[in-house]
Structures are given as structure tokens and as C-alpha cells.
Design a protein around this motif. Sequence first.
Motif, mmCIF file in Angstrom:
data_model
loop_
_atom_site.group_PDB
_atom_site.id
_atom_site.type_symbol
_atom_site.label_atom_id
_atom_site.label_comp_id
_atom_site.label_asym_id
_atom_site.label_seq_id
_atom_site.Cartn_x
_atom_site.Cartn_y
_atom_site.Cartn_z
ATOM 1 N N SER A 69 0.589 -1.554 -0.051
ATOM 2 C CA SER A 69 0.142 0.209 0.145
ATOM 3 C C SER A 69 0.359 0.951 0.376
ATOM 4 C CB SER A 69 -0.767 0.059 1.333
ATOM 5 O OG SER A 69 -1.801 1.125 1.451
ATOM 6 N N ARG A 70 2.362 1.288 0.987
ATOM 7 C CA ARG A 70 2.878 2.381 0.836
ATOM 8 C C ARG A 70 2.974 2.510 -0.207
ATOM 9 N NH1 ARG A 70 3.474 0.756 5.926
ATOM 10 N NH2 ARG A 70 5.651 -0.865 5.552
ATOM 11 N N LEU A 71 4.157 1.428 -1.382
ATOM 12 C CA LEU A 71 4.535 1.530 -1.749
ATOM 13 C C LEU A 71 3.639 1.798 -3.569
ATOM 14 C CD1 LEU A 71 7.153 -0.987 -3.908
ATOM 15 C CD2 LEU A 71 5.396 -0.245 -5.079
ATOM 16 N N LEU A 72 2.503 1.522 -3.873
ATOM 17 C CA LEU A 72 1.604 2.214 -4.065
ATOM 18 C C LEU A 72 1.638 3.549 -4.183
ATOM 19 C CD1 LEU A 72 -0.868 -1.271 -4.419
ATOM 20 C CD2 LEU A 72 0.514 -0.875 -6.131
ATOM 21 N N SER A 73 1.313 3.779 -3.366
ATOM 22 C CA SER A 73 0.804 5.682 -2.555
ATOM 23 C C SER A 73 2.136 6.274 -3.027
ATOM 24 C CB SER A 73 1.159 5.302 -1.046
ATOM 25 O OG SER A 73 -0.368 5.304 -0.868
ATOM 26 N N GLY A 74 2.961 5.966 -3.323
ATOM 27 C CA GLY A 74 4.830 6.359 -3.088
ATOM 28 C C GLY A 74 4.763 6.513 -4.888
ATOM 29 N N LEU A 75 4.555 4.894 -5.870
ATOM 30 C CA LEU A 75 3.837 5.273 -7.378
ATOM 31 C C LEU A 75 3.063 6.617 -8.282
ATOM 32 C CD1 LEU A 75 4.127 1.613 -7.945
ATOM 33 C CD2 LEU A 75 6.506 3.314 -8.237
ATOM 34 N N GLN A 76 1.800 6.387 -6.973
ATOM 35 C CA GLN A 76 0.090 7.478 -7.602
ATOM 36 C C GLN A 76 0.775 8.841 -7.385
ATOM 37 O OE1 GLN A 76 -3.071 6.930 -5.253
ATOM 38 N NE2 GLN A 76 -4.368 7.421 -6.747
ATOM 39 N N THR A 77 1.628 8.674 -5.262
ATOM 40 C CA THR A 77 2.536 9.778 -6.131
ATOM 41 C C THR A 77 2.648 11.167 -7.732
ATOM 42 O OG1 THR A 77 2.109 10.440 -3.644
ATOM 43 C CG2 THR A 77 3.622 12.448 -4.210
ATOM 44 N N ARG A 78 3.488 10.243 -8.035
ATOM 45 C CA ARG A 78 4.884 10.012 -8.778
ATOM 46 C C ARG A 78 4.284 10.725 -9.965
ATOM 47 N NH1 ARG A 78 9.903 5.939 -6.866
ATOM 48 N NH2 ARG A 78 11.007 7.612 -8.889
ATOM 49 N N GLY A 79 2.441 9.443 -10.113
ATOM 50 C CA GLY A 79 2.253 10.273 -10.916
ATOM 51 C C GLY A 79 2.273 9.558 -12.206
ATOM 52 N N LEU A 80 2.465 7.783 -11.814
ATOM 53 C CA LEU A 80 3.235 7.389 -12.799
ATOM 54 C C LEU A 80 1.631 5.520 -12.375
ATOM 55 C CD1 LEU A 80 6.360 5.854 -11.568
ATOM 56 C CD2 LEU A 80 5.666 7.627 -13.035
ATOM 57 N N LEU A 81 0.568 6.350 -11.166
ATOM 58 C CA LEU A 81 -0.736 5.104 -11.617
ATOM 59 C C LEU A 81 -1.565 5.932 -10.905
ATOM 60 C CD1 LEU A 81 -1.433 3.860 -8.597
ATOM 61 C CD2 LEU A 81 0.580 2.574 -8.952
ATOM 62 N N ARG A 82 -3.045 5.127 -11.336
ATOM 63 C CA ARG A 82 -3.891 5.367 -10.893
ATOM 64 C C ARG A 82 -5.234 4.881 -10.812
ATOM 65 N NH1 ARG A 82 -4.092 6.837 -16.725
ATOM 66 N NH2 ARG A 82 -5.911 5.382 -17.170
ATOM 67 N N ARG A 83 -5.769 4.633 -9.427
ATOM 68 C CA ARG A 83 -7.399 3.940 -9.648
ATOM 69 C C ARG A 83 -7.804 4.430 -10.425
ATOM 70 N NH1 ARG A 83 -4.672 1.381 -4.467
ATOM 71 N NH2 ARG A 83 -2.627 2.962 -3.386
ATOM 72 N N GLU A 84 -9.192 3.042 -10.624
ATOM 73 C CA GLU A 84 -9.933 2.863 -10.722
ATOM 74 C C GLU A 84 -11.018 2.523 -11.312
ATOM 75 O OE1 GLU A 84 -9.157 2.062 -15.459
ATOM 76 O OE2 GLU A 84 -8.686 4.507 -16.096
ATOM 77 N N PRO A 85 -12.384 2.219 -11.020
ATOM 78 C CA PRO A 85 -13.308 1.085 -9.656
ATOM 79 C C PRO A 85 -13.322 0.814 -10.762
ATOM 80 C CG PRO A 85 -14.219 3.724 -9.848
ATOM 81 C CD PRO A 85 -13.581 4.036 -10.504
ATOM 82 N N SER A 86 -13.410 -1.139 -10.487
ATOM 83 C CA SER A 86 -13.211 -2.050 -10.998
ATOM 84 C C SER A 86 -14.883 -2.381 -11.654
ATOM 85 C CB SER A 86 -13.828 -3.487 -10.432
ATOM 86 O OG SER A 86 -13.639 -3.787 -11.268
ATOM 87 N N ALA A 87 -14.820 -2.994 -13.036
ATOM 88 C CA ALA A 87 -16.035 -3.448 -13.590
ATOM 89 C C ALA A 87 -17.134 -4.538 -13.055
ATOM 90 C CB ALA A 87 -16.232 -2.729 -15.344
#
Length: 305
Positions: A69-87
Motif C-alpha cells: 500500500s505504501r509503495l503504491l501510494s508513492g508511485l501514485q504520488t509520482r504520477g505513475l499510476l491511478r486507481r479506477e473503479p472495477s467494472a
Amino acid sequence: MSDQHIAAVAQVRAFNRFYTRQIGVLEEHLLRSDFTLTEVRVLFELAEGQGISAAQLGQRLGLNAGYLSRLLSGLQTRGLLRREPSAMDGRANRLVLTDAGREVFAQLDAASNDSIGGMVQTLSEPGQQRLVEAMTQIQTLLGGAASQYVLRDPRPGDMGWVIHKHGTLYAREFGWNAEFEALVADIVTRYLREHDPQTERCWIAELDGTPVGSVFVVRHDAQNAKLRLLHVDASARGLGIGQRLVEEAMTFARAVGYKRMVLWTNAALTDARRLYERAGFELLTEQHEQLFGMPQVSQLWARAL
């Protein structure tokens, strides 16, 4: 704990230390980038995973949920990933690389290819082939549920593969010259032109759709069958394919009425000789001679059926 087990553990640990040095895993950042090894693995899975969830990613990589979770938050802060609602599940989010994330991954992927390419290019082509086969064998042996192999009748093109694999394998591992390949070609050609399907047969071992082994039973005389051209690719050794090929050959020979099976081999082929001994074959004679460009000790083995 047996001596063999202790030796295996020591060798695997030694290999791990060697390989991590080779690919630079011990550096703080991988591929001289701003990313750690784990971050690069996450970017790779996201690039390949078509929008997987954090739970799926953690399971795939074996990572602690809090750490991930911390690693993903860091990548999101750097603009490298985003979270989208699952269909499929409105309560879950899909992890998707942004355009910037895909650009970063492409750069890391290219750098990885260059790094490994530089390491591999120092090897000859036979050396590269041996490296690939050895790594495939390690992956198969340690992969848990191994791929399943099948034994089947030969198809068009298989006989050319048998000649090619024997020629390259024995040249690479034993230094035998083209005389051996010519012998194999002669055996295969004679089988294709003259074999009697009632008393002679060939099997091809196939793993994940790729040929990896072969064996032939041919007629020596009314009482004796001859086992010929037993071969298992280095990439598929350790799966019991060689033993299975020999067992199938003996079962067939016995069923069609042969009383004994004979084979010719060479003292240098230690793995094959051990396999023949386990299958009940006994050494009858051996002879020192010059074959395939070097001194050899040819051997005749046999067993009752």
C-alpha cells in the motif's frame, strides 16, 4: 537432513549470491534508475496485468499488504499510476499505469534488455543456448506444478529435429564432429524409408507443444530389438522423460514378441548409462576405438524382455 540436501541448499545460495551480483540487484536502485527492484517488479506487473487489483498484485508478488500500500501510494504520488473503479466489483479499484507510468516502464524495460543483452553477448551461440536451457530447467524444477509432457508419434519435421538436436548436443557437450551427425542421419533415413510399423516404432516427447526428446525401437533380428537415439533436451531433464521413453520402448518391444533389447552407447555418456542400469540393462562388451573425431570407449548393453 541428508548430505545431498545440505549440498543443494549451499549450491542454491551460492548461485543466488552470484546471480544477484551479475544483474545488480544489490544496488540501491535498479538499472541506474530512481526505482528499487520491487518498484520495477510492480511496474512490470501493472504493465502486463490489464488493470489488476492491489490484492491480486500482492498475491502475485508475495508482498505484505501494508508495505505494498505504501509503495503504491508513492508511485501514485509520482504520477505513475491511478486507481479506477472495477467494472466487475464496485468495491474494488483497478491499478492502471498512467501515460507517464508507461513511458517510465518502457525506459526501464529497454534498459533491462540492454543490461541482460550485454551480459549474454559475451557468450558464444552454443553458450547462450546452454544458458537458456539451464535457466528453463531451474524454472521447471522449482516451479511446483510442472508443465506436463506427452509422448507421441513423430510428425512431419520431427525427424529433421532429431538429427539437428543430436548433432548440436553432442558437438556442444562432448566435442563430437560431423561423423556422429552423419550416423544419426543414416539411422533416421533408414527408419523413414524401411521401417516396419508392426515391429519398429519412434516416440517424440513433447513439453508445452515443443519437442524435447526421442527414442527409437528398430529390429536387429527376430529375437532382438535395438534401442536407438535416446535423447532428452537439457531444458527438460529432471522430469523423468528419459526413463519414460525407455519404459515405453521396452513395453512395445515385449508386446510385439522380441525376447531381448540391445543398445550401443559410449562410456562418456554417464547420465545415459545410469538410466540404462536402472532399467535393468547390463554391460556386455566395450571397445576402445577412434570415433567422431576423438578416442572413444563404445559399449554394448542388453537386457531380457
